[in-house]
Write an enzyme that holds these catalytic residues in place. Structure first.
Site, PDB file in Angstrom:
ATOM      1  N   HIS A   5     -14.096   2.483  18.551  1.00 56.43           N
ATOM      2  CA  HIS A   5     -12.651   2.206  18.619  1.00 56.43           C
ATOM      3  C   HIS A   5     -12.193   2.231  20.074  1.00 56.43           C
ATOM      4  O   HIS A   5     -12.731   2.997  20.884  1.00 56.43           O
ATOM      5  CB  HIS A   5     -11.924   3.295  17.805  1.00 56.43           C
ATOM      6  CG  HIS A   5     -10.504   2.967  17.450  1.00 56.43           C
ATOM      7  ND1 HIS A   5      -9.474   3.067  18.346  1.00 56.43           N
ATOM      8  CD2 HIS A   5      -9.932   2.552  16.280  1.00 56.43           C
ATOM      9  CE1 HIS A   5      -8.328   2.740  17.753  1.00 56.43           C
ATOM     10  NE2 HIS A   5      -8.591   2.419  16.492  1.00 56.43           N
ATOM     11  N   GLU A  42       0.843  -1.205   0.000  1.00 59.63           N
ATOM     12  CA  GLU A  42       0.000   0.000   0.000  1.00 59.63           C
ATOM     13  C   GLU A  42       0.883   1.262   0.000  1.00 59.63           C
ATOM     14  O   GLU A  42       0.741   2.167   0.825  1.00 59.63           O
ATOM     15  CB  GLU A  42      -0.971   0.041   1.184  1.00 59.63           C
ATOM     16  CG  GLU A  42      -2.118   1.027   1.009  1.00 59.63           C
ATOM     17  CD  GLU A  42      -3.015   1.125   2.256  1.00 59.63           C
ATOM     18  OE1 GLU A  42      -2.622   1.756   3.239  1.00 59.63           O
ATOM     19  OE2 GLU A  42      -4.112   0.560   2.217  1.00 59.63           O
ATOM     20  N   ARG A  52      -6.661  10.577  14.743  1.00 63.58           N
ATOM     21  CA  ARG A  52      -6.062  11.454  15.748  1.00 63.58           C
ATOM     22  C   ARG A  52      -6.335  12.928  15.458  1.00 63.58           C
ATOM     23  O   ARG A  52      -6.547  13.707  16.383  1.00 63.58           O
ATOM     24  CB  ARG A  52      -4.535  11.251  15.788  1.00 63.58           C
ATOM     25  CG  ARG A  52      -4.132  10.114  16.656  1.00 63.58           C
ATOM     26  CD  ARG A  52      -2.657   9.789  16.533  1.00 63.58           C
ATOM     27  NE  ARG A  52      -2.434   8.477  17.122  1.00 63.58           N
ATOM     28  CZ  ARG A  52      -1.919   8.269  18.319  1.00 63.58           C
ATOM     29  NH1 ARG A  52      -1.534   9.274  19.071  1.00 63.58           N
ATOM     30  NH2 ARG A  52      -1.770   7.051  18.785  1.00 63.58           N
TER      31      ARG A  52
HETATM   32  C1  UD1 Z   1      -3.344   3.483  15.021  1.00 62.24           C
HETATM   33  C2  UD1 Z   1      -2.493   4.079  13.917  1.00 62.24           C
HETATM   34  C3  UD1 Z   1      -3.378   4.612  12.808  1.00 62.24           C
HETATM   35  C4  UD1 Z   1      -4.388   3.583  12.356  1.00 62.24           C
HETATM   36  C5  UD1 Z   1      -5.163   3.072  13.549  1.00 62.24           C
HETATM   37  C6  UD1 Z   1      -6.087   1.971  13.123  1.00 62.24           C
HETATM   38  C7  UD1 Z   1      -0.361   5.205  14.490  1.00 62.24           C
HETATM   39  C8  UD1 Z   1       0.272   6.461  14.914  1.00 62.24           C
HETATM   40  N1  UD1 Z   1      -1.706   5.208  14.421  1.00 62.24           N
HETATM   41  O1  UD1 Z   1      -4.060   4.551  15.636  1.00 62.24           O
HETATM   42  O2  UD1 Z   1      -2.568   4.971  11.695  1.00 62.24           O
HETATM   43  O3  UD1 Z   1      -5.279   4.174  11.441  1.00 62.24           O
HETATM   44  O4  UD1 Z   1      -4.237   2.540  14.509  1.00 62.24           O
HETATM   45  O5  UD1 Z   1      -7.054   1.693  14.109  1.00 62.24           O
HETATM   46  O6  UD1 Z   1       0.297   4.234  14.216  1.00 62.24           O
HETATM   47  N2  UD1 Z   1      -6.266   0.603  22.253  1.00 62.24           N
HETATM   48  C9  UD1 Z   1      -6.661  -0.452  23.056  1.00 62.24           C
HETATM   49  N3  UD1 Z   1      -6.766  -1.698  22.487  1.00 62.24           N
HETATM   50  C10 UD1 Z   1      -6.527  -1.935  21.188  1.00 62.24           C
HETATM   51  C11 UD1 Z   1      -6.157  -0.863  20.369  1.00 62.24           C
HETATM   52  C12 UD1 Z   1      -6.021   0.415  20.921  1.00 62.24           C
HETATM   53  O7  UD1 Z   1      -6.902  -0.291  24.233  1.00 62.24           O
HETATM   54  O8  UD1 Z   1      -6.639  -3.081  20.745  1.00 62.24           O
HETATM   55  C13 UD1 Z   1      -6.125   1.958  22.852  1.00 62.24           C
HETATM   56  C14 UD1 Z   1      -4.879   2.053  23.744  1.00 62.24           C
HETATM   57  O9  UD1 Z   1      -5.169   2.940  24.805  1.00 62.24           O
HETATM   58  C15 UD1 Z   1      -3.852   2.692  22.807  1.00 62.24           C
HETATM   59  C16 UD1 Z   1      -4.752   3.651  22.055  1.00 62.24           C
HETATM   60  O10 UD1 Z   1      -5.950   2.931  21.825  1.00 62.24           O
HETATM   61  O11 UD1 Z   1      -2.808   3.343  23.476  1.00 62.24           O
HETATM   62  C17 UD1 Z   1      -4.192   4.200  20.779  1.00 62.24           C
HETATM   63  O12 UD1 Z   1      -3.678   3.185  19.961  1.00 62.24           O
HETATM   64  P1  UD1 Z   1      -2.541   3.565  18.866  1.00 62.24           P
HETATM   65  O13 UD1 Z   1      -2.178   2.347  18.119  1.00 62.24           O
HETATM   66  O14 UD1 Z   1      -1.467   4.349  19.486  1.00 62.24           O
HETATM   67  O15 UD1 Z   1      -3.282   4.585  17.925  1.00 62.24           O
HETATM   68  P2  UD1 Z   1      -4.594   4.486  17.118  1.00 62.24           P
HETATM   69  O16 UD1 Z   1      -5.305   5.750  17.376  1.00 62.24           O
HETATM   70  O17 UD1 Z   1      -5.297   3.193  17.334  1.00 62.24           O
HETATM   71  N1  UDP Z   2     -12.936  -3.010  11.181  1.00 59.97           N
HETATM   72  C1  UDP Z   2     -13.237  -4.122  11.974  1.00 59.97           C
HETATM   73  N2  UDP Z   2     -14.041  -3.937  13.061  1.00 59.97           N
HETATM   74  C2  UDP Z   2     -14.556  -2.732  13.400  1.00 59.97           C
HETATM   75  C3  UDP Z   2     -14.234  -1.600  12.604  1.00 59.97           C
HETATM   76  C4  UDP Z   2     -13.407  -1.780  11.505  1.00 59.97           C
HETATM   77  O1  UDP Z   2     -12.797  -5.234  11.693  1.00 59.97           O
HETATM   78  O2  UDP Z   2     -15.290  -2.643  14.406  1.00 59.97           O
HETATM   79  C5  UDP Z   2     -12.028  -3.188  10.037  1.00 59.97           C
HETATM   80  C6  UDP Z   2     -12.525  -2.648   8.718  1.00 59.97           C
HETATM   81  O3  UDP Z   2     -13.197  -3.651   7.987  1.00 59.97           O
HETATM   82  C7  UDP Z   2     -11.246  -2.212   8.017  1.00 59.97           C
HETATM   83  C8  UDP Z   2     -10.299  -1.891   9.147  1.00 59.97           C
HETATM   84  O4  UDP Z   2     -10.864  -2.450  10.327  1.00 59.97           O
HETATM   85  O5  UDP Z   2     -10.662  -3.262   7.269  1.00 59.97           O
HETATM   86  C9  UDP Z   2     -10.126  -0.399   9.301  1.00 59.97           C
HETATM   87  O6  UDP Z   2      -9.410  -0.123  10.468  1.00 59.97           O
HETATM   88  P1  UDP Z   2      -9.343   1.308  11.124  1.00 59.97           P
HETATM   89  O7  UDP Z   2     -10.526   2.092  10.696  1.00 59.97           O
HETATM   90  O8  UDP Z   2      -9.123   1.094  12.585  1.00 59.97           O
HETATM   91  O9  UDP Z   2      -7.993   1.901  10.551  1.00 59.97           O
HETATM   92  P2  UDP Z   2      -7.589   2.654   9.197  1.00 59.97           P
HETATM   93  O10 UDP Z   2      -8.067   1.832   8.061  1.00 59.97           O
HETATM   94  O11 UDP Z   2      -8.210   4.013   9.252  1.00 59.97           O
HETATM   95  O12 UDP Z   2      -6.103   2.753   9.289  1.00 59.97           O
END
Ligand code: UD1
Ligand code: UDP
Length: 375
Positions: free
Chosen positions: A248, A121, A218
């Protein structure tokens, strides 16, 4: 016999796992490769949901997630931990996907060891380093480093060439998200119980049109999230729709949504869905409101109109195909566009056409063949 090419695939979040499992399935079944997997576990629960459904057993799990972790801490921990794994594995190729902190640091760490990087990608650009933040810069860094750039579309490949990336390092492969969507759809067709967990909500909202919602970006934290919550509240006043919102796990999202949306009759705020259930939700939905990258790619493939709650997109193909529309994060604009689609059959019909601008479902095989040829 030729030695197998050793790949080390590194990822940490839900979307990376979804977009990489098709490639891992391909590499794992191809004798030309010895495929190793390292998860940073930047996400935990949301990553594990995908590992389980796709039967991916990582060789390394760095378990770096901490609640509401800062980008500084995440980046620093990843650099040290991923470096250790790379030294232990000494792969021929490192594979990263997209634009997360894990992907960027994985590429940097490989570069420090002169290990070639394959970027899955590659070439997505919004043209604004603050939208999406920090992903636009993450993917530019990876694009500078990668020896093999697997662009999902010609638009993405052209963006890389404009940045003077050597054209011989740029290939259009399609996006593996479409491979993943085909795979999960096939699994659900063979075993509907995989996506049967929404039955109670479906019964509760029988006769209403469903709006599927996700949000997590974010750059939308704070005011943007508040506005999105206001728009959802206003749409929830209509009695002909119901809103299903898997929230999320990021606390910056959950706090706002729990404060603003609890107790509304026709809003179901639920835990993040596993991939089969989310694919099912997309199918149930009349329209999708999202700031997600991956959802912008999946919705057009399913012919679902998607209103993108962002001011820019690095995925213009969905907008050009007419299935996606940028609506920003102002409540008035979100509500107006959603109501237009709900109330104007012609406007809805124009958007609800299935398109596959992001791929044909065979991206993983193309990437594997490129890796085999490039070594
Ligand atoms: C991250 C990615 C973003 C992506 C997104 C997909 C970076 C900087 N950001 O953002 O590009 O689009 O993932 O969802 O790499 N948390 C949980 N459990 C989980 C996941 C997240 O508790 O399974 C909470 C935690 O408090 C964690 C916070 O979410 O610290 C943020 O997670 P982080 O991976 O830092 O950033 P995202 O906002 O999820
Ligand atoms: N997705 C999932 N469960 C959810 C919401 C999203 O499996 O409750 C999947 C969705 O099908 C897609 C991916 O997660 O493939 C998107 O992830 P996210 O929106 O967290 O991140 P981004 O694509 O913006 O990086």
């Amino acid at each position: 016999m030729q030695r197998a090419i050793k790949t080390l695939t590194i990822f940490g979040t839900r979307p990376e796992a979804i977009k990489l499992f098709p490639l891992l399935h391909t590499l794992g079944g191809d004798g030309r490769f010895a495929s190793r997997v390292c998860v940073s576990a930047q996400h935990r629960a949301m990553l594990d949901q995908v590992l389980e459904i796709a039967s991916i057993a990582p060789d390394h799990d760095l378990d770096v997630m901490k609640p509401d972790q800062s980008l500084d801490q995440l980046t620093a921990t990843l650099l040290v931990e991923l470096g250790r794994v790379m030294d232990a594995e000494s792969p021929d190729w490192v594979i990263v996907q997209g634009d997360t902190a894990t992907a960027m640091v994985g590429a940097l760490s490989a570069y420090y060891r002169k290990i070639p990087v394959c970027h899955v990608e590659a070439g997505l650009r919004s043209g604004n380093i603050h939208h999406p933040w920090p992903e636009e810069v993450n993917r530019k860094i990876i694009g500078t480093i990668a020896a093999l750039n697997c662009a999902p579309t010609e638009t993405a490949a052209a963006a890389l060439r404009r940045e003077n990336v050597n054209p011989s390092r740029v290939y259009v492969t399609g996006n593996t998200v479409i491979d993943a969507l085909h795979w999960i759809t096939g699994r659900i067709e063979r075993d509907p119980s995989l996506a049967a967990g929404l039955a109670d909500i479906e019964a509760r909202f029988k006769g209403k049109r469903i709006i599927g919602i996700t949000t997590h970006r974010r750059e939308n934290f704070g005011e943007g999230m508040e506005n999105i919550a206001s728009a959802i509240r206003r749409l929830a006043q209509r009695n002909d729709v119901a809103l299903i919102f898997p929230v999320h796990l990021n606390p910056n999202v959950r706090k706002v949504m729990n404060n603003r949306l609890a107790g509304l009759d026709n809003v179901a705020m639920i835990e993040p869905l596993d991939y089969p259930h989310f694919a099912h939700l997309l199918r149930l939905s009349t329209l999708i409101l999202t700031d997600s990258g991956g959802v912008q790619e999946e919705a057009p493939a399913l012919g679902k109109p998607v209103l993108v709650m962002r001011s820019t997109t690095e995925r213009p193909e969905g907008v050009e195909a007419g299935t996606a529309k940028l609506v920003g994060t102002e409540a008035n604009a979100i509500v107006a566009e959603a109501e237009r689609l709900l109330d104007d059959v012609v406007a809805y019909g124009e958007m609800a056409r299935s398109h596959n601008p992001f791929g044909d479902g065979h991206a993983a095989q193309r990437i594997a063949d490129l890796l085999a040829g490039a070594n």
